[in-house]
Design a protein around this motif. Structure first.
Motif: not given
Length: 480
Positions: A425-434, A461-468, A390-399
Motif C-alpha cells: 500500500x505504500x505507493x498510495x497516498x495514505x498507505x505510502x507514509x514511510x 517492518x514499519x516506518x518511523x517518520x512524519x507523514x508527508x 524511509x524505514x528506521x531499519x533501513x537507516x540502521x543498515x545505511x549506517x
C-alpha cells in the motif's frame, strides 16, 4: 576548542586520528555513533536540541507502527546489553516517548556515547579545511571543517569524515502550490500547528468546539483526523475539514485497509474512511491553497478549486504536508543529488515514491549513498530527501555500511543484509507514509488491528517518520 571560527582546531599529524562528525542525535545519529565506536573510530555528535531525540520528543504522543524489534540498532543493542538494560518486548508498538525513554536515553547514558555528545550545537556549515567547493587538488585527503554555533560562540571542528543524520523534521513543506509558501503563510503562523499536534492531550483546547482544517494526504494527516474525530464526538461545535490537493477516487486516500501488511496501519485508513462516510470529517478534494490571511481572530483559507475560488474560515490549520532536507549547510561540498527527490543520485530512482513503496526499496549502503565528496554521507530521513518511504531499519543498515566504509572495510560496507517486506500500500497516498515521525496508533486502533489479525502477533517492518502528503508534491514527510 577555540571560541571563535577564526581559527580551526589544528589537525592531528595523521588524518586517521581525527574524529568522525555525526550531525544529529536522533535514532539514526546515535546508531552512527554506536557503529563508529564498534569500528574503532571516534565519533563527535552535534545536536541542536537540548537532549537526544529532540525531534522525536515533539511527537512523543504518537505510537509507531513498527514493533520494538525493528526500532533498535544492533550495534546499539550490543552496547546496551552489558549495562543491565532491559530491552522492551520485541512485538510491542512504542510511543515516541517510549522510544526516547526506553532506548535513546539509556544509550546516551553509556559513557562511550555520552562523551561524544554536544547538545545545543547547531552545525551551520560543512566544508573542506582550507578549500571551498571549487578547489580540487588534494581534496579527497583534506580533512573536513564543520562549523558549529553554540551558546558559547562559533567553533570550527576538523574531522576525517561527516555523517549527516540531521533528518528533515525542522524543514516542513509549505502549504502553497508548486512547492512555495502560500502568500500570507508566514504572517499567520500562530494559527498553524505542528505536523502532529497532540489533539486529544496537551493541545485539546485548541481544537475543542472549533473548526479545524487538516491539509495533507498521508499518515500524519490521518492520525490527526482520527483524533479530531474523537474530539468532535465529545465536544459540540467541533468541525473537522480535510483538504487535499489531489482529485480522483477518495479510496486512494485510505490505503490498503485489511490488505495492508501492517494491520495497525490498515486499521488507520479504515477508521478514517468511516469518519468521512459518517460525516464526522468533511473531505475536500481538488483544493489548492493560494493564500492565507487573518479573518478577525480566525484564518481565511483561499483556494483554487474546479468550481472556482473558494474561501473557508477556520480557527486552526494543521499542515501535514511533509518535509524536505536542509541542504544549505552543505553548499561548499560536492554533492550529486537526484533532481526530483533530492536524495543521493544513485538512491533517487530506488526510492521515488511514484514507483516504489516502503517494501520495494532495496537495501543500500555506502556505495549508493556516496557523493563526489569522499567520506561525506547523508543517512536516515535526510538521505531520502523529499521521498516519504524511509524505514528506521533501513537507516540502521545505511549506517552500518557507511561506518564500515569510513573505517576502510570495503567488504563489510558492501555486504548488505536487510529484508523489507512488501506492504502493498505504500505507493498510495495514505498507505505510502514511510517517513520520519511515524504514524500513530491509538488504543482504539490497536483493538481494530487485533480484530484484523493482530500487528503484534506477526510484526512487520514499519516506518518511523512524519507523514508527508502526495497531495503536496512528494515531500520528505511520511504522508506519501
Amino acid at each position: 576548542m577555540p571560541d571563535s571560527a577564526d581559527a580551526a582546531t589544528p589537525p592531528p599529524t595523521h588524518a586517521s586520528d581525527l574524529p568522525v562528525a555525526v550531525i544529529g542525535a536522533g535514532p539514526i545519529g546515535l546508531s552512527a555513533a554506536a557503529n563508529l565506536l564498534e569500528q574503532g573510530l571516534t565519533p563527535i555528535v552535534f545536536e541542536r536540541g537540548e537532549s537526544v531525540g529532540a525531534a522525536v520528543r515533539e511527537w512523543a504522543h504518537i505510537r509507531l507502527f513498527s514493533p520494538w524489534q525493528y526500532n533498535i540498532d544492533p550495534a546499539a543493542r550490543r552496547l546496551l546489553e552489558p549495562t543491565g538494560w532491559t530491552e522492551p518486548r520485541p512485538t510491542a508498538l512504542p510511543y515516541g516517548r517510549e522510544l526516547v525513554e526506553a532506548y535513546l536515553e539509556p544509550l546516551a547514558a553509556i559513557p562511550a556515547i555520552r562523551e561524544t555528545l554536544h547538545f545545543m550545537n547547531t552545525v551551520t556549515a560543512v566544508t573542506r579545511l582550507g578549500m571551498d567547493k571549487t578547489r580540487t587538488k588534494d581534496r579527497d585527503t583534506t580533512p573536513f571543517l564543520v562549523r558549529v554555533s553554540s551558546p558559547g560562540g562559533t567553533t570550527d571542528h576538523v574531522v576525517r569524515a561527516v555523517i549527516d543524520a540531521s533528518g528533515t523534521w525542522g524543514q516542513p513543506n509549505p502549504l502553497g502550490q508548486a512547492g512555495l509558501p502560500a502568500p500570507g503563510e508566514e504572517a499567520v503562523s500562530e494559527l498553524l500547528t505542528s505536523a502532529l499536534p497532540d489533539v486529544v492531550g496537551a493541545e485539546r483546547d485548541r481544537f475543542a468546539g472549533r473548526t479545524a482544517m487538516v491539509v495533507g494526504a498521508g499518515h500524519s494527516a490521518a492520525n490527526t483526523l482520527i483524533n479530531l474525530g474523537q474530539v468532535s464526538r465529545n465536544e459540540p461545535g467541533t468541525r473537522v475539514l480535510w483538504a487535499v490537493r489531489g482529485s480522483g477516487s477518495a479510496q486512494r486516500l485510505y490505503g490498503g485497509g485489511d490488505l495492508d501488511g501492517l494491520p495497525a496501519r490498515g486499521a488507520l485508513g479504515s477508521r478514517l474512511k468511516s469518519l468521512v462516510e459518517d460525516g464526522v470529517v468533511e473531505l475536500i478534494t481538488d483544493f489548492t491553497i493560494t493564500s492565507l490571511a487573518r479573518s478577525g481572530s480566525r484564518l481565511a483559507v483561499t483556494a483554487s478549486t474546479p468550481d472556482g475560488v473558494r474561501i473557508l474560515d477556520v480557527d486552526v490549520l494543521v499542515p501535514a504536508t511533509g518535509f524536505r532536507p536542509d541542504l544549505g549547510i552543505l553548499r561548499e561540498l560536492r554533492l550529486e543529488l537526484d533532481p526530483a527527490v533530492e536524495a543521493p543520485r544513485a538512491l533517487g530512482p530506488l526510492i521515488d515514491p511514484e514507483f516504489h513503496s516502503c517494501g520495494t526499496v532495496p537495501a543500500h549502503g555506502a556505495d549508493v549513498l556516496a557523493h563526489p565528496e569522499k567520506d561525506f554521507y547523508l543517512v536516515g530521513m535526510k538521505s531520502y530527501g523529499r521521498a516519504p518511504t524511509f524505514l528506521l531499519a533501513t537507516g540502521y543498515e545505511q549506517v552500518r555500511s557507511v561506518t564500515a566504509a569510513i573505517a576502510g572495510d570495503t567488504e563489510a560496507a558492501s555486504r548488505l543484509q536487510l529484508d523489507l517486506p512488501e506492504t502493498g500500500v505504500c505507493s498510495t497516498d495514505l498507505g505510502g507514509s514511510c517517513d520520519a515521525p511515524a504514524v500513530p496508533l491509538t488504543d482504539a486502533d490497536a483493538a481494530v488491528a487485533a480484530d484484523l489479525g493482530g500487528c503484534c502477533s506477526a510484526p512487520e517492518l514499519l516506518t518511523i517518520g512524519v507523514p508527508t502528503g502526495t497531495a503536496h508534491g512528494r515531500s520528505g514527510d511520511p504522508d506519501c
